[in-house]
Design an enzyme around this catalytic site. Structure first.
Site, PDB file in Angstrom:
ATOM      1  N   ASP A 236      78.490  70.191 104.857  1.00  0.00           N
ATOM      2  CA  ASP A 236      77.196  69.707 104.362  1.00  0.00           C
ATOM      3  C   ASP A 236      76.470  70.847 103.637  1.00  0.00           C
ATOM      4  OD1 ASP A 236      77.804  67.355 105.557  1.00  0.00           O
ATOM      5  OD2 ASP A 236      76.169  67.370 107.004  1.00  0.00           O
ATOM      6  N   GLU A 320      80.556  58.780 111.394  1.00  0.00           N
ATOM      7  CA  GLU A 320      81.776  58.463 112.138  1.00  0.00           C
ATOM      8  C   GLU A 320      81.462  57.804 113.472  1.00  0.00           C
ATOM      9  OE1 GLU A 320      84.272  62.316 110.425  1.00  0.00           O
ATOM     10  OE2 GLU A 320      83.130  62.457 112.296  1.00  0.00           O
ATOM     11  N   THR A 501      89.480  60.664 109.132  1.00  0.00           N
ATOM     12  CA  THR A 501      88.891  61.735 108.330  1.00  0.00           C
ATOM     13  C   THR A 501      89.504  63.111 108.612  1.00  0.00           C
ATOM     14  OG1 THR A 501      87.127  62.003 109.966  1.00  0.00           O
ATOM     15  CG2 THR A 501      86.698  60.511 108.136  1.00  0.00           C
ATOM     16  N   GLU A 539      90.931  60.243 104.712  1.00  0.00           N
ATOM     17  CA  GLU A 539      89.960  61.061 103.980  1.00  0.00           C
ATOM     18  C   GLU A 539      90.111  62.502 104.446  1.00  0.00           C
ATOM     19  OE1 GLU A 539      85.108  61.488 104.178  1.00  0.00           O
ATOM     20  OE2 GLU A 539      85.967  59.479 104.172  1.00  0.00           O
ATOM     21  N   LEU A 542      87.889  68.543 105.116  1.00  0.00           N
ATOM     22  CA  LEU A 542      87.347  69.739 104.483  1.00  0.00           C
ATOM     23  C   LEU A 542      87.598  69.689 102.985  1.00  0.00           C
ATOM     24  CD1 LEU A 542      88.756  72.354 107.032  1.00  0.00           C
ATOM     25  CD2 LEU A 542      86.494  71.278 107.061  1.00  0.00           C
TER      26      LEU A 542
END
Length: 583
Positions: A236, A320, A501, A539, A542
């Site tokens: 983020d 998530e 993910t 997905e 990182l």
């Protein structure tokens, strides 16, 4: 026929940029669309194919007419809708009643019937190593977290409003992505932006502009309803808080947030413990999530099912389905710590106390395990997660982990039920489309977007007996128990997809002392999704731009990977059968 002069297909009604709303799509009374004539109809009755849409004053619908000839469709309440096209450039469609679409299909063979969805959906080459006819795996690219940003004009009394950042750069990037062969893009629809000013006050204008841009480029969009804040997770680089009025409720009642055993709050998202409590100006969190989804479907209606083809529902931190058990952003946790259980807000504790009493063990209802260590512990530092004799396998441990994980699944079920109800109310309708300026007309059925969720790739300590980090995150997955089966079963009931993910990670890249296995975890998820018929996507966790990561993503998407996962699962089931089998 009388009425306004014909306008070319693709011209916006009333000149409104970005499409017009269904209630104001045409002014000056009802207008009608004349489909191209059938082979034996008179050319005076309707314009030939490619002539565009013609306006008519009044007139009846096409349904119920006898004999061949043009079909005129009343469009007073139906809007022009952009679609993602196979080639770069938008396909423009008009939404029409289903009965009129059936009539056009029956009477006019010159109008192709292409089935559901925009032309970009489905088909194409198979996955590497797949047999002929196997479906290809589409690729979507995640847009930056701050693609839509809050703009403060600085004028007295002016409210900040969500806007698209760097439009020209974004448009060029979308065109490059289309030329690279990707199917579309994924974008966060931030709760803290679209309902920032007050309960029920929504602003999706920036997202509508983005969807229009994607349609013009020929890209689909996966929209993520992000009911969490940005800034506290790995990768983020922006800070986007929850809506101010939600945080104000949290200031008065901090137990609306997840809480650890030291009473530290996590303000990234609301605790699932308050799902059914009307604490937010008379609404429950589930009602707030439902209302936002309904408003999104209504305000972005021209793009739903044609440009926006998937709706991912945020269910926790980072969007998530998990508890915030490893909060790296505030410094509490560092990889590869086991994390901590997040069940100490008043609402979660009250539920635990009640469930323990029902189980006949009220002494189990005072909180989480006392011997589970802290955020940065290793399994062997604790009594609960220890490899031999760990209390996670004791009657108390089994009770607590079942309660903790089941509350997470029930949370997902409640939210998906609410959003699914909003999708059921939304009727995408039938579309009469033309691709390009002079392309042939075709009938298409606008699909409802595929609903989906994100599941975290908690891969550290996977090669230990307890799978400690998964347990604190809410996944009751151990060496002898498959904790993802009940999640897949729940997703099947909703027809929802699962997005894993951590699909770019390889076991050999992980530190040996963390006992990681992202590849085995992904194969386990492939197996359970295959068992229950749940669509699975991957997905990267990182930002990676190296060949190894790209190759791993491609390998994960290949036919050989799925076949190997099934073989591996069979071997693991046989091995587990000797240890008592999966629970």
């Amino acid at each position: 026929a009388g009425g306004p002069a014909p306008r070319p297909l693709g011209a916006r009604a009333g000149g409104a940029p970005g499409g017009s709303s269904p209630s104001s799509s045409h002014s000056g009374g009802d207008q009608a669309l004349a489909a191209p004539p059938a082979a034996n109809s008179s050319k005076q009755d309707a314009p030939p194919a490619g002539a565009g849409f013609s306006g008519f004053s009044g007139g009846g619908g096409g349904s119920g007419r006898a004999g061949p000839g043009p079909v005129r469709v009343v469009l007073s309440k139906f809007a022009e809708r952009p679609c993602a096209a196979e080639e770069e450039g938008s396909m423009v469609c008009l939404e029409i009643p289903e009965e009129d679409a059936r009539e056009i299909a029956r009477r006019d063979p010159s109008v192709a019937v292409n089935g559901p969805g925009p032309s970009g959906s489905g088909g194409g080459r198979g996955a590497p190593g797949a047999p002929r006819g196997a479906p290809r795996v589409p690729v979507f690219v995640m847009l930056p977290l701050d693609t839509v940003w809050m703009h403060h004009s600085g004028e007295p009394g002016a409210r900040p409003a969500p806007v698209l950042k760097t439009k020209n750069t974004l448009e060029k990037s979308l065109r490059r992505l289309k030329r690279a062969g990707v199917r579309g893009v994924m974008v966060d629809v931030w709760w803290g932006m679209v309902e920032a000013e007050g309960p029920g006050e929504y602003d999706f204008s920036a997202y509508s502009e983005l969807f229009e841009m994607a349609a013009a480029t020929g890209l689909e969009v996966q929209a993520v309803l992000s009911f969490h804040s940005a800034g506290l997770n790995v990768g983020d680089n922006v800070s986007i808080p929850l809506p101010r009025w939600v945080l104000e409720v949290g200031e008065e009642n901090p137990d609306v947030f997840y809480t650890d055993r030291r009473r530290r709050r996590n303000r990234e998202c609301l605790s699932l413990g308050v799902d059914r409590f009307p604490l937010f100006h008379g609404r429950t969190p589930v009602e707030m999530y439902r209302d936002l989804a309904s408003a999104f479907l209504k305000e972005c209606h021209p793009f739903i099912g044609t440009v926006v083809t998937e709706l991912t529902v945020g269910l926790g931190p980072a969007g998530e389905l998990r508890y915030p058990s490893y909060p790296e952003g505030d410094g509490r946790w560092r990889f590869p710590g086991v994390g901590e259980f997040q069940c100490y807000d008043a609402y979660m504790l009250a539920d635990l106390k009640r469930r323990a009493a029902e189980a006949g063990h009220p002494e189990w209802g005072h909180g989480g395990p006392h011997d589970a260590g802290d955020y940065n512990a290793c399994p062997w530092d604790t009594g609960f997660f220890a490899e031999h004799g760990g209390s996670y396998a004791s009657p108390y441990g089994q009770f607590f982990l079942q309660w903790y994980s089941q509350r997470l699944i029930e949370h997902a079920d409640r939210v998906l039920t609410a959003v699914g109800a909003a999708l059921q109310v939304h009727r995408p309708g039938s579309l009469l489309c033309r691709e390009g300026e002079d392309g042939a007309l075709s009938l298409r059925e606008a699909r409802r977007p595929q609903m989906g969720i994100k599941l975290a790739g908690v891969h550290w300590w996977y090669r230990t007996g307890s799978h400690a980090a998964e347990l604190t995150g809410g996944y009751y997955n151990t060496r002898t128990r498959d904790g993802y089966l009940p999640i897949a079963r729940m997703l099947r009931e909703h027809g929802a997809a699962l997005n894993f993910t951590a699909v770019e990670m390889r076991d050999c890249e992980c530190p040996q002392e963390a006992f990681c296995s992202p590849q085995s975890l992904f194969k386990q998820l492939q197996h359970v999704c295959d068992m229950f018929g749940v669509p699975l996507s991957g997905e990267n966790a990182l930002q990676r731009y190296d060949r190894y990561a790209f190759d791993q993503i491609a390998q994960s998407a290949s036919w050989d990977s799925l076949t190997m996962s099934q073989d591996l699962a069979e071997e693991e089931e046989e091995a587990a059968a000797g240890e008592g089998g999966y629970a």
